[in-house]
Design an enzyme around this catalytic site. Sequence first.
Site, mmCIF file in Angstrom:
data_model
loop_
_atom_site.group_PDB
_atom_site.id
_atom_site.type_symbol
_atom_site.label_atom_id
_atom_site.label_comp_id
_atom_site.label_asym_id
_atom_site.label_seq_id
_atom_site.Cartn_x
_atom_site.Cartn_y
_atom_site.Cartn_z
ATOM 1 N N SER A 1 0.533 -5.045 1.180
ATOM 2 C CA SER A 1 0.810 -5.510 -0.182
ATOM 3 C C SER A 1 2.212 -6.096 -0.303
ATOM 4 O O SER A 1 2.547 -6.685 -1.320
ATOM 5 C CB SER A 1 0.631 -4.351 -1.169
ATOM 6 N N ASP B 1 -3.141 2.888 8.454
ATOM 7 C CA ASP B 1 -1.878 3.652 8.445
ATOM 8 C C ASP B 1 -1.256 3.565 7.049
ATOM 9 O O ASP B 1 -0.226 2.911 6.851
ATOM 10 C CB ASP B 1 -0.924 3.074 9.505
ATOM 11 N N CYS C 1 0.303 10.268 6.786
ATOM 12 C CA CYS C 1 1.690 10.742 6.926
ATOM 13 C C CYS C 1 2.073 11.655 5.774
ATOM 14 O O CYS C 1 3.249 11.821 5.470
ATOM 15 C CB CYS C 1 2.658 9.565 7.057
HETATM 16 N N1 SAH Z 1 1.826 0.790 10.495
HETATM 17 C C1 SAH Z 1 3.117 0.340 10.046
HETATM 18 C C2 SAH Z 1 3.675 1.202 8.929
HETATM 19 C C3 SAH Z 1 2.819 1.268 7.676
HETATM 20 S S1 SAH Z 1 3.651 1.861 6.280
HETATM 21 C C4 SAH Z 1 4.066 0.312 11.269
HETATM 22 O O1 SAH Z 1 3.713 0.811 12.335
HETATM 23 O O2 SAH Z 1 5.164 -0.235 11.133
HETATM 24 C C5 SAH Z 1 2.595 1.590 4.965
HETATM 25 C C6 SAH Z 1 2.496 0.139 4.463
HETATM 26 O O3 SAH Z 1 1.499 0.094 3.447
HETATM 27 C C7 SAH Z 1 3.749 -0.434 3.813
HETATM 28 O O4 SAH Z 1 4.118 -1.589 4.492
HETATM 29 C C8 SAH Z 1 3.328 -0.778 2.362
HETATM 30 O O5 SAH Z 1 3.891 -2.012 1.912
HETATM 31 C C9 SAH Z 1 1.849 -0.898 2.483
HETATM 32 N N2 SAH Z 1 1.027 -0.587 1.301
HETATM 33 C C10 SAH Z 1 1.160 0.432 0.425
HETATM 34 N N3 SAH Z 1 0.123 0.467 -0.439
HETATM 35 C C11 SAH Z 1 -0.701 -0.570 -0.108
HETATM 36 C C12 SAH Z 1 -1.947 -1.064 -0.609
HETATM 37 N N4 SAH Z 1 -2.582 -0.446 -1.625
HETATM 38 N N5 SAH Z 1 -2.505 -2.129 -0.005
HETATM 39 C C13 SAH Z 1 -1.878 -2.743 1.022
HETATM 40 N N6 SAH Z 1 -0.715 -2.307 1.549
HETATM 41 C C14 SAH Z 1 -0.133 -1.249 0.996
#
Ligand code: SAH
Length: 400
Positions: free
Chosen positions: A254, A303, A343
């Site tokens: 997002s 994730d 997490c």
């Molecule tokens: N896997 C990544 C870390 C993920 S952190 C790595 O290894 O670097 C979680 C991510 O989810 C963040 O970037 C955040 O912007 C995104 N996020 C949070 N809620 C969301 C949603 N409803 N839809 C899409 N992305 C989302």
Amino acid sequence: MKLQSTIIPIFRLKPGREKSVHRRHPWVFSGAVESEADANQPGQTVRVESSSGKFLGYAAWSPKSQIRLRFWSFNERDKIDENFFYSRLQKALSYRSSSNMASNAKRLVHGEADGFPGLIIDQYNQVLVLQFLSVGMEYWREVLIRQLIDLTRLECVFERSDTEVRRLEGLERQCGSILGELPPNFVIKEHGLEYYIDVKNGQKTGFYLDQRANRAKIQEISNNREVLNCFCYTGGFSLNALRGGAKFVTSIDSSGQALKMAKLNTKMNGLQEEKTTWMEADVFESLRKFRDQGRNFDLVILDPPKFAPTKQNVEKAARAYKDINLLAMKLLNLGGLLASFSCSGAISPELFRKILASSAEDARHDFLIIDTFSADQDHPQLLSFPEGEYLKGILLQKRT
Ligand code: SAH
């Protein structure tokens, strides 16, 4: 704050409440404290005793927080002073330097596990990023910064104490340079891939260091697969999938800012951009859209952010985890893999597994547990502190 370590106030616990301390759990909640005598500086060290006056440990006092006491030591002979912290810091650093994490970015101090409840120190190559998340750590702030610079000899230190949890401790958010200037467009290297790091505006301290080993794992299992990476941030799993020979990688997040960096990261590493698509979208909606379109994948990575920041959100979070996992399970081809993470510290590994089982039940498919994931070794866990096991993941294969 003025440090005072000569007179140590004595705190007594209520009868029976010493049990968790005997198990060496590092926290005491406010309801367990009988008397808070004569302490006047938030964060100062207090002597904790049982209701019958038996020594239990030395702890930092946090008067505004539900977590009222955080233990420094259970040893009566310890003196909680500068030397105490110096040797603890040395120990934390030497643990990291003795393990090979195939990266020049690592967590040097991981809170409770390193004996520093409420302190995070991450190193991104030449840059140190600090988070003071408890008033007890804030109390020793200047001492620790001095010691850290002395031990690492690094000349760029940045603070990212701008998280919500500071408020629970009665502390203001804080973000900014402590020493030196952040280098512009700086890069870290991990398992053969490079990433731009935005320490100032990025999530957490800039990067999800805890997923390092799991990103490498994804590289191993991506060959010839059609991959969907949900919640991709700056592209960590996506880049590894590409490096591992994925047919095509679809990534969703997002945050437009994160996606911009993900694209830069793809380019910088010389990966095939034509094999990727980056979607700025909501994962919940996108998964439904893919389902309606009849899309299929061979590897789905989930994730998500912390759906359950506290125990109060567990039920709602469980529904959200179930929802995305159910949708992902349906999108998988037979033989396809689902790498699913949580997490949320408030969701135990057992509960997470139950949630996935319930998703599989509704999806009406059998899944095999191929592997399990946890945070990488620079995020160690204390045996006596199950709350510290926040990151868990399961690799499932769709069988029938
Ligand atoms: N896997 C990544 C870390 C993920 S952190 C790595 O290894 O670097 C979680 C991510 O989810 C963040 O970037 C955040 O912007 C995104 N996020 C949070 N809620 C969301 C949603 N409803 N839809 C899409 N992305 C989302």
